[in-house]
Motif scaffolding. Structure first.
Motif, PDB file in Angstrom:
ATOM      1  N   PHE A  32     -38.168 -45.064  12.354  1.00  0.00           N
ATOM      2  CA  PHE A  32     -36.630 -45.517  12.721  1.00  0.00           C
ATOM      3  C   PHE A  32     -36.524 -46.757  12.532  1.00  0.00           C
ATOM      4  CE2 PHE A  32     -38.588 -45.727  16.825  1.00  0.00           C
ATOM      5  CZ  PHE A  32     -38.222 -46.646  17.467  1.00  0.00           C
ATOM      6  N   ARG A  37     -31.437 -44.598  24.183  1.00  0.00           N
ATOM      7  CA  ARG A  37     -32.535 -43.624  24.008  1.00  0.00           C
ATOM      8  C   ARG A  37     -33.780 -43.711  25.001  1.00  0.00           C
ATOM      9  NH1 ARG A  37     -31.864 -45.253  18.300  1.00  0.00           N
ATOM     10  NH2 ARG A  37     -30.485 -43.604  17.275  1.00  0.00           N
ATOM     11  N   ARG A  57     -37.826 -39.820   8.227  1.00  0.00           N
ATOM     12  CA  ARG A  57     -36.661 -40.871   7.778  1.00  0.00           C
ATOM     13  C   ARG A  57     -35.407 -40.145   7.795  1.00  0.00           C
ATOM     14  NH1 ARG A  57     -39.644 -42.689   2.137  1.00  0.00           N
ATOM     15  NH2 ARG A  57     -40.317 -44.704   2.702  1.00  0.00           N
ATOM     16  N   ASP A  58     -35.327 -38.892   7.977  1.00  0.00           N
ATOM     17  CA  ASP A  58     -33.998 -37.921   8.204  1.00  0.00           C
ATOM     18  C   ASP A  58     -34.090 -37.303   9.501  1.00  0.00           C
ATOM     19  OD1 ASP A  58     -33.279 -38.516   5.590  1.00  0.00           O
ATOM     20  OD2 ASP A  58     -34.473 -37.037   4.704  1.00  0.00           O
ATOM     21  N   ALA A  59     -35.002 -37.725  10.578  1.00  0.00           N
ATOM     22  CA  ALA A  59     -34.810 -36.958  11.777  1.00  0.00           C
ATOM     23  C   ALA A  59     -34.160 -37.796  12.558  1.00  0.00           C
ATOM     24  CB  ALA A  59     -36.384 -36.858  12.149  1.00  0.00           C
ATOM     25  N   ASP A  60     -33.833 -37.202  13.881  1.00  0.00           N
ATOM     26  CA  ASP A  60     -33.207 -38.018  15.036  1.00  0.00           C
ATOM     27  C   ASP A  60     -34.272 -38.881  15.568  1.00  0.00           C
ATOM     28  OD1 ASP A  60     -32.177 -38.959  17.278  1.00  0.00           O
ATOM     29  OD2 ASP A  60     -31.498 -36.863  18.121  1.00  0.00           O
ATOM     30  N   PRO A  61     -34.115 -40.291  15.956  1.00  0.00           N
ATOM     31  CA  PRO A  61     -35.028 -41.153  16.308  1.00  0.00           C
ATOM     32  C   PRO A  61     -35.328 -40.865  17.918  1.00  0.00           C
ATOM     33  CG  PRO A  61     -33.079 -42.584  15.348  1.00  0.00           C
ATOM     34  CD  PRO A  61     -32.999 -40.941  15.287  1.00  0.00           C
ATOM     35  N   GLN A  62     -34.539 -39.972  18.336  1.00  0.00           N
ATOM     36  CA  GLN A  62     -34.770 -39.613  19.807  1.00  0.00           C
ATOM     37  C   GLN A  62     -36.207 -39.261  20.130  1.00  0.00           C
ATOM     38  OE1 GLN A  62     -32.694 -40.537  22.792  1.00  0.00           O
ATOM     39  NE2 GLN A  62     -34.694 -40.374  23.438  1.00  0.00           N
ATOM     40  N   GLU A  63     -36.645 -38.118  19.306  1.00  0.00           N
ATOM     41  CA  GLU A  63     -37.922 -37.637  19.403  1.00  0.00           C
ATOM     42  C   GLU A  63     -39.199 -38.882  19.448  1.00  0.00           C
ATOM     43  OE1 GLU A  63     -40.751 -34.075  17.923  1.00  0.00           O
ATOM     44  OE2 GLU A  63     -38.648 -34.107  17.431  1.00  0.00           O
ATOM     45  N   GLU A  91     -36.215 -47.889   9.049  1.00  0.00           N
ATOM     46  CA  GLU A  91     -34.977 -47.246   8.344  1.00  0.00           C
ATOM     47  C   GLU A  91     -33.821 -48.302   8.557  1.00  0.00           C
ATOM     48  OE1 GLU A  91     -34.620 -44.944   5.901  1.00  0.00           O
ATOM     49  OE2 GLU A  91     -37.003 -45.315   5.965  1.00  0.00           O
ATOM     50  N   THR A 103     -39.032 -41.031  22.526  1.00  0.00           N
ATOM     51  CA  THR A 103     -39.393 -40.353  23.830  1.00  0.00           C
ATOM     52  C   THR A 103     -41.036 -40.213  23.631  1.00  0.00           C
ATOM     53  OG1 THR A 103     -37.435 -38.894  23.906  1.00  0.00           O
ATOM     54  CG2 THR A 103     -39.681 -38.170  24.793  1.00  0.00           C
ATOM     55  N   GLU A 163     -36.462 -36.859  29.637  1.00  0.00           N
ATOM     56  CA  GLU A 163     -37.107 -35.717  29.062  1.00  0.00           C
ATOM     57  C   GLU A 163     -38.393 -35.495  29.222  1.00  0.00           C
ATOM     58  OE1 GLU A 163     -37.912 -32.701  26.474  1.00  0.00           O
ATOM     59  OE2 GLU A 163     -36.317 -33.251  27.545  1.00  0.00           O
TER      60      GLU A 163
END
Length: 371
Positions: A80, A224, A187-193, A83, A196, A231
């Motif tokens: 992230f 986040r 690259r296309d994933a939610d940075p939250q994971e 990017e 965390t 989480e």
């Protein structure tokens, strides 16, 4: 190497700094935790080499806290950040003023890497003539391209040269295929994971920390961080606690050991992750620590390259050290004790540590400055 790997597994991030008044900063956290060791082992873990030749790379360089060494498995978690750098388009000025140079630099790395920036320059057209009217670029423009490509993750580091120059390479050439694939997927994933998981690694490294110091470990920011902590609480990987003298919510790693006492002695690099977050250092140990390298000499309070001295469970003093290689001595340029310290016991422990460090650095003696 197993011992070094255990340190890496715990701290996750080892900061790099070019200041070499004692030794480069990445070597010191391992000395603090292990005592005298062979620095060539750390170089091999970073460069993918050993006494027997090529081996699995155990560390890779990226912007984690600052310029840092991290395990290869941690590198994709920082996608992230790569990017975000790409979206800011830092290469724009070079692309405009030197059309085609960014692509040419990338092609040279893929075809010929690992290379230092000067070696890249030599491979480019007109590399011997920096004033060419056709390209009109110079070394700084090539370096700018390399740093942009490194920041966005299109190239990575294959280690450092003997003169501390970064050696650039294509990720596929130096990292395991599953690590590169994880970066591509992220690259296309939610940075939250990823955030965390970085917060979890920070908590494992610290054992205990505030939201601020856990976020600072990998330099993550924004909402986040709190979402990640909640989480981790939900998963049972973090628990909120309070500590006397620290007036803010804290989180503890439930798996962290809580021994009755922690004996030992260690000189800490100014860039050691244990003391990165100065608020945490002051809250836990009562030491208000600041790095004075960039402070004009007459205004320094404790010295130029000051290492806090950890004795058992307390930071008991500050030592300004310099490796004087010309005279073969480790110079203790100044020494300041904290309030209420048993100075006789602390001095005996400190003497043992600086003598061990001098031997480790290949210096023949320790010279204490006269008061």
């Amino acid at each position: 190497m197993r011992h070094l790997s255990r340190v890496v597994d715990r701290v996750q991030v080892v900061q790099i700094d070019s200041v070499n008044v004692l030794t480069r900063s990445q070597y010191l956290p391992f000395f603090s935790r292990l005592g005298p060791y062979d620095p060539a082992l750390l170089d091999g873990a970073r460069d993918g080499t050993s006494s027997r030749g090529r081996t699995a790379r155990r560390l890779v360089e990226y912007w984690a806290h600052e310029a840092s060494l991290v395990p290869p498995a941690t590198w994709p978690l920082l996608t992230f950040r790569m990017e975000a750098a790409r979206e800011r388009g830092w290469s724009g000025s070079v692309s405009t003023s030197h059309p085609g140079l960014l692509e040419a630099v990338s092609d040279v790395i893929v075809e010929h890497g690992p290379l230092t920036s000067r070696e890249v320059e030599a491979h480019l057209p007109h590399g011997a003539d920096r004033g060419s009217a056709d390209w009109g670029w110079n070394w700084s423009a090539v370096k700018n391209c390399l740093e942009y490509l490194f920041w966005v993750g299109d190239i990575t580091s294959a280690g450092r040269s003997s003169s501390f120059e970064r050696r650039y390479a294509a990720p596929a050439a130096v990292l395991p295929a599953d690590v590169v694939a994880a970066r591509d997927a992220a690259r296309d994933a939610d940075p939250q994971e990823a955030v965390t998981e970085l917060i979890r690694l920070s908590l494992v490294a610290h054992g205990l920390g505030s939201q601020r110091c856990l976020a600072d470990y990998f330099r993550v920011r924004g909402p986040r961080v709190e979402v990640g902590l909640r989480e981790l609480e939900r998963r049972g990987l973090a628990e909120q606690v309070r500590v006397r003298g620290w007036d803010r919510p804290l989180w503890r790693d439930p798996a962290a050991r809580a021994p009755r006492r922690v004996p030992g002695a260690a000189l800490l690099s100014p860039f050691d992750s244990l003391i990165w977050q100065r608020e945490r250092t002051e809250a836990l140990w009562g030491m208000r620590y600041r790095l004075e390298i960039y402070v004009p000499a007459p205004q320094r309070v404790f010295g130029y390259y000051v290492l806090p001295f950890l004795l058992d469970e307390q930071l008991v003093g500050r030592v300004d050290l310099k490796a004087d290689r010309a005279s073969g001595s480790l110079l203790v340029r100044s020494l300041h004790w904290e309030e209420g310290v048993d100075r006789v016991a602390a001095y005996a422990a400190l003497t043992g540590e600086v003598e061990a460090m001098a031997s480790w650095l290949g210096l023949a003696r320790v010279d204490f400055a006269k008061p």
